[in-house]
Design a protein around this motif. Structure first.
Motif, PDB file in Angstrom:
ATOM      1  N   ILE A  32     -14.391  15.818 119.339  1.00 17.71           N
ATOM      2  CA  ILE A  32     -13.986  14.541 118.752  1.00 17.71           C
ATOM      3  C   ILE A  32     -12.628  14.102 119.283  1.00 17.71           C
ATOM      4  O   ILE A  32     -12.393  12.912 119.519  1.00 17.71           O
ATOM      5  CB  ILE A  32     -13.989  14.613 117.210  1.00 17.71           C
ATOM      6  CG1 ILE A  32     -13.926  13.211 116.604  1.00 17.71           C
ATOM      7  CG2 ILE A  32     -12.879  15.473 116.687  1.00 17.71           C
ATOM      8  CD1 ILE A  32     -15.134  12.357 116.897  1.00 17.71           C
ATOM      9  N   ALA A  33     -11.729  15.069 119.504  1.00 19.34           N
ATOM     10  CA  ALA A  33     -10.432  14.717 120.079  1.00 19.34           C
ATOM     11  C   ALA A  33     -10.603  14.203 121.506  1.00 19.34           C
ATOM     12  O   ALA A  33      -9.958  13.225 121.907  1.00 19.34           O
ATOM     13  CB  ALA A  33      -9.502  15.924 120.064  1.00 19.34           C
ATOM     14  N   TYR A  41     -11.886  10.600 121.455  1.00 22.22           N
ATOM     15  CA  TYR A  41     -10.873   9.591 121.152  1.00 22.22           C
ATOM     16  C   TYR A  41      -9.811   9.499 122.237  1.00 22.22           C
ATOM     17  O   TYR A  41      -9.201   8.444 122.424  1.00 22.22           O
ATOM     18  CB  TYR A  41     -10.269   9.849 119.777  1.00 22.22           C
ATOM     19  CG  TYR A  41     -11.195   9.375 118.696  1.00 22.22           C
ATOM     20  CD1 TYR A  41     -11.360   8.022 118.470  1.00 22.22           C
ATOM     21  CD2 TYR A  41     -11.952  10.264 117.948  1.00 22.22           C
ATOM     22  CE1 TYR A  41     -12.248   7.567 117.518  1.00 22.22           C
ATOM     23  CE2 TYR A  41     -12.839   9.827 116.992  1.00 22.22           C
ATOM     24  CZ  TYR A  41     -12.975   8.466 116.778  1.00 22.22           C
ATOM     25  OH  TYR A  41     -13.869   8.020 115.857  1.00 22.22           O
ATOM     26  N   GLU A  79      -1.620  19.532 113.350  1.00 24.25           N
ATOM     27  CA  GLU A  79      -2.441  18.414 112.904  1.00 24.25           C
ATOM     28  C   GLU A  79      -1.798  17.686 111.735  1.00 24.25           C
ATOM     29  O   GLU A  79      -1.766  16.445 111.690  1.00 24.25           O
ATOM     30  CB  GLU A  79      -3.835  18.907 112.525  1.00 24.25           C
ATOM     31  CG  GLU A  79      -4.640  19.406 113.721  1.00 24.25           C
ATOM     32  CD  GLU A  79      -5.968  19.985 113.319  1.00 24.25           C
ATOM     33  OE1 GLU A  79      -6.192  20.166 112.093  1.00 24.25           O
ATOM     34  OE2 GLU A  79      -6.788  20.270 114.218  1.00 24.25           O
ATOM     35  N   PHE A 125      -5.809   5.371 116.688  1.00 25.69           N
ATOM     36  CA  PHE A 125      -5.826   6.234 117.858  1.00 25.69           C
ATOM     37  C   PHE A 125      -5.086   7.560 117.676  1.00 25.69           C
ATOM     38  O   PHE A 125      -5.219   8.452 118.521  1.00 25.69           O
ATOM     39  CB  PHE A 125      -5.250   5.499 119.063  1.00 25.69           C
ATOM     40  CG  PHE A 125      -6.158   4.424 119.598  1.00 25.69           C
ATOM     41  CD1 PHE A 125      -7.503   4.659 119.779  1.00 25.69           C
ATOM     42  CD2 PHE A 125      -5.664   3.177 119.909  1.00 25.69           C
ATOM     43  CE1 PHE A 125      -8.346   3.670 120.275  1.00 25.69           C
ATOM     44  CE2 PHE A 125      -6.496   2.182 120.409  1.00 25.69           C
ATOM     45  CZ  PHE A 125      -7.844   2.437 120.586  1.00 25.69           C
ATOM     46  N   GLN A 182      -6.025   8.817 112.562  1.00 26.33           N
ATOM     47  CA  GLN A 182      -7.410   9.084 112.168  1.00 26.33           C
ATOM     48  C   GLN A 182      -8.047  10.192 112.997  1.00 26.33           C
ATOM     49  O   GLN A 182      -8.926  10.897 112.508  1.00 26.33           O
ATOM     50  CB  GLN A 182      -8.238   7.805 112.285  1.00 26.33           C
ATOM     51  CG  GLN A 182      -7.759   6.656 111.426  1.00 26.33           C
ATOM     52  CD  GLN A 182      -7.700   6.975 109.950  1.00 26.33           C
ATOM     53  OE1 GLN A 182      -6.914   6.400 109.219  1.00 26.33           O
ATOM     54  NE2 GLN A 182      -8.531   7.882 109.487  1.00 26.33           N
ATOM     55  N   VAL A 183      -7.588  10.356 114.225  1.00 27.50           N
ATOM     56  CA  VAL A 183      -8.129  11.431 115.061  1.00 27.50           C
ATOM     57  C   VAL A 183      -7.843  12.788 114.435  1.00 27.50           C
ATOM     58  O   VAL A 183      -8.724  13.649 114.312  1.00 27.50           O
ATOM     59  CB  VAL A 183      -7.542  11.357 116.482  1.00 27.50           C
ATOM     60  CG1 VAL A 183      -8.000  12.557 117.306  1.00 27.50           C
ATOM     61  CG2 VAL A 183      -7.943  10.065 117.158  1.00 27.50           C
ATOM     62  N   GLN A 186     -13.941  15.701 108.270  1.00 25.37           N
ATOM     63  CA  GLN A 186     -14.699  14.728 109.039  1.00 25.37           C
ATOM     64  C   GLN A 186     -15.039  13.469 108.257  1.00 25.37           C
ATOM     65  O   GLN A 186     -14.748  12.356 108.689  1.00 25.37           O
ATOM     66  CB  GLN A 186     -15.982  15.381 109.563  1.00 25.37           C
ATOM     67  CG  GLN A 186     -15.751  16.330 110.726  1.00 25.37           C
ATOM     68  CD  GLN A 186     -17.034  16.624 111.470  1.00 25.37           C
ATOM     69  OE1 GLN A 186     -18.138  16.287 111.039  1.00 25.37           O
ATOM     70  NE2 GLN A 186     -16.905  17.265 112.617  1.00 25.37           N
ATOM     71  N   LEU A 233     -11.171   5.727 109.378  1.00 25.74           N
ATOM     72  CA  LEU A 233     -11.249   5.059 110.665  1.00 25.74           C
ATOM     73  C   LEU A 233     -12.057   3.771 110.553  1.00 25.74           C
ATOM     74  O   LEU A 233     -11.693   2.737 111.141  1.00 25.74           O
ATOM     75  CB  LEU A 233     -11.878   5.992 111.700  1.00 25.74           C
ATOM     76  CG  LEU A 233     -11.973   5.469 113.127  1.00 25.74           C
ATOM     77  CD1 LEU A 233     -10.599   5.075 113.653  1.00 25.74           C
ATOM     78  CD2 LEU A 233     -12.605   6.521 114.025  1.00 25.74           C
TER      79      LEU A 233
END
Length: 345
Positions: A116-117, A120, A255, A297, A300-301, A308, A315
């Motif tokens: 997912i990272a 994005y 994070e 960007f 939300q990442v 999730q 997002l």
């Protein structure tokens, strides 16, 4: 005759005046497709289409949609198909890249943690490339070609007054003044010679929304409501992030720090916009947009990496807010262009 200096632009690289809007639509559809697909899979428990031997991956459907976009681009005349191409191509790209984890792992792992990272990061890179495409000013040749596109729209009854005004303003701004440019300008300036507009359903809906917004924007209560909304949003983002940063037990790793610091930056950008809103509403909206983009960007990442479903919903909310801001900016800019046009005698 006035000599107009031509920019040395590759003959295949002439840009549309609507490049920003269409690229934004492509990107929003791509991000939205990833979000929608992930939410659907989480809610339904990751169902599979196929049998014991076959698995019909949604990357295949994404590739099919991108193929449809290419076929439309090659087969049908602009200008009435470009918005559809941006929409279907963006959705297809989102469905395709959502399967990235399967393509970069030996065990074809859709749930590969960094996927997912990486997705994005791709979207961020695309956004920066898209902004690079838009950043350089259009030249006289591009202005003339866009004016001809406007005439093509007029021929099928799809030339709106904001589009006509924007085409004339672009010709004037770029100094396009050869014989053909003057003829095209004359045709666009003479409203009586143009076919009566016959917009399609989506354009009528868009016109109604823009008209409603511009009507509301004239009221002081609406401007105050908008100001309070972004003030509360920005202050809440900054305050929550500051309080979280002071609680050392709540922040355990990179994070959490990324979410906290990016929330502060986004809130400060929106607060700066609030300082401009009374004097320049469009400039304020652009600062709000910058803050929302930081949320989309960056914040939300990392929220998605932590949780999730909550990250996806956040997002989705920020994407809707971004679309609304882009629409308001466009409505304000188009209204200003129309008001600047001289009244025909």
């Amino acid at each position: 005759m006035t000599e107009v200096r031509r920019l040395h632009v590759p003959r295949f690289a002439f840009r549309s005046a609507d490049v920003g809007r269409r690229l934004d639509l492509f990107l929003v559809c791509a991000v939205g497709s990833v979000i929608g697909n992930r939410v659907f899979l989480i809610v339904t428990g990751y169902p599979q289409l196929g049998n014991g031997t076959l698995h019909i991956s949604h990357a295949i459907w994404g590739a099919l949609m991108m193929a449809v976009a290419i076929i439309f681009a090659l087969s049908f005349l602009a200008p009435n198909n470009r918005t559809f191409i941006a929409f279907i191509g963006g959705c297809g790209f989102g469905w395709f890249i959502d399967e990235l984890g399967k393509f970069i792992t030996r065990d074809v792992n859709y749930f590969f943690q960094p996927t997912i990272a990486l997705i994005y990061i791709v979207f961020i890179a695309m956004y920066l490339v898209f902004r690079g495409i838009q950043r350089r000013d259009l030249g006289p040749d591009e202005a003339l070609l866009n004016a001809l596109e406007a005439l093509k729209s007029a021929a099928i009854g799809e030339l709106s007054e904001p589009r006509r005004a924007a085409s004339l303003a672009l010709l004037d701004r770029t100094g396009a003044d050869d014989a053909l440019a003057r003829q095209v300008r004359t045709l666009l300036a003479d409203e009586d010679c143009l076919p009566a507009p016959n917009p399609n359903r989506f354009e009528r809906w868009g016109h109604l929304v823009r008209t409603a917004y511009l009507g509301l924007a004239q009221h002081e209560w609406f401007r105050r409501l908008l100001t309070w909304w972004f003030a509360v949003y920005a202050v809440a983002a900054v305050a929550a992030a500051v309080l979280l940063s002071l609680d050392h037990n709540a922040i355990e790793g990179f994070e959490e720090w990324a979410v906290t610091l990016s929330s502060i930056v986004a809130g400060l950008l929106m607060l700066f916009g609030l300082l401009r809103i009374r004097h320049d509403r469009v400039a304020a909206y652009r600062w709000f947009e910058r803050g929302i983009l930081v949320q989309i960007f960056v914040t939300q990442v990392f929220e998605f990496a932590q949780e999730q479903l909550a990250g996806v919903l956040g997002l989705a909310f920020n994407l809707l807010l971004w679309v609304a801001l882009r629409s308001m900016i466009r409505a304000e800019v188009e209204q200003e262009l129309v008001e600047r046009q001289p009244v025909a005698s």
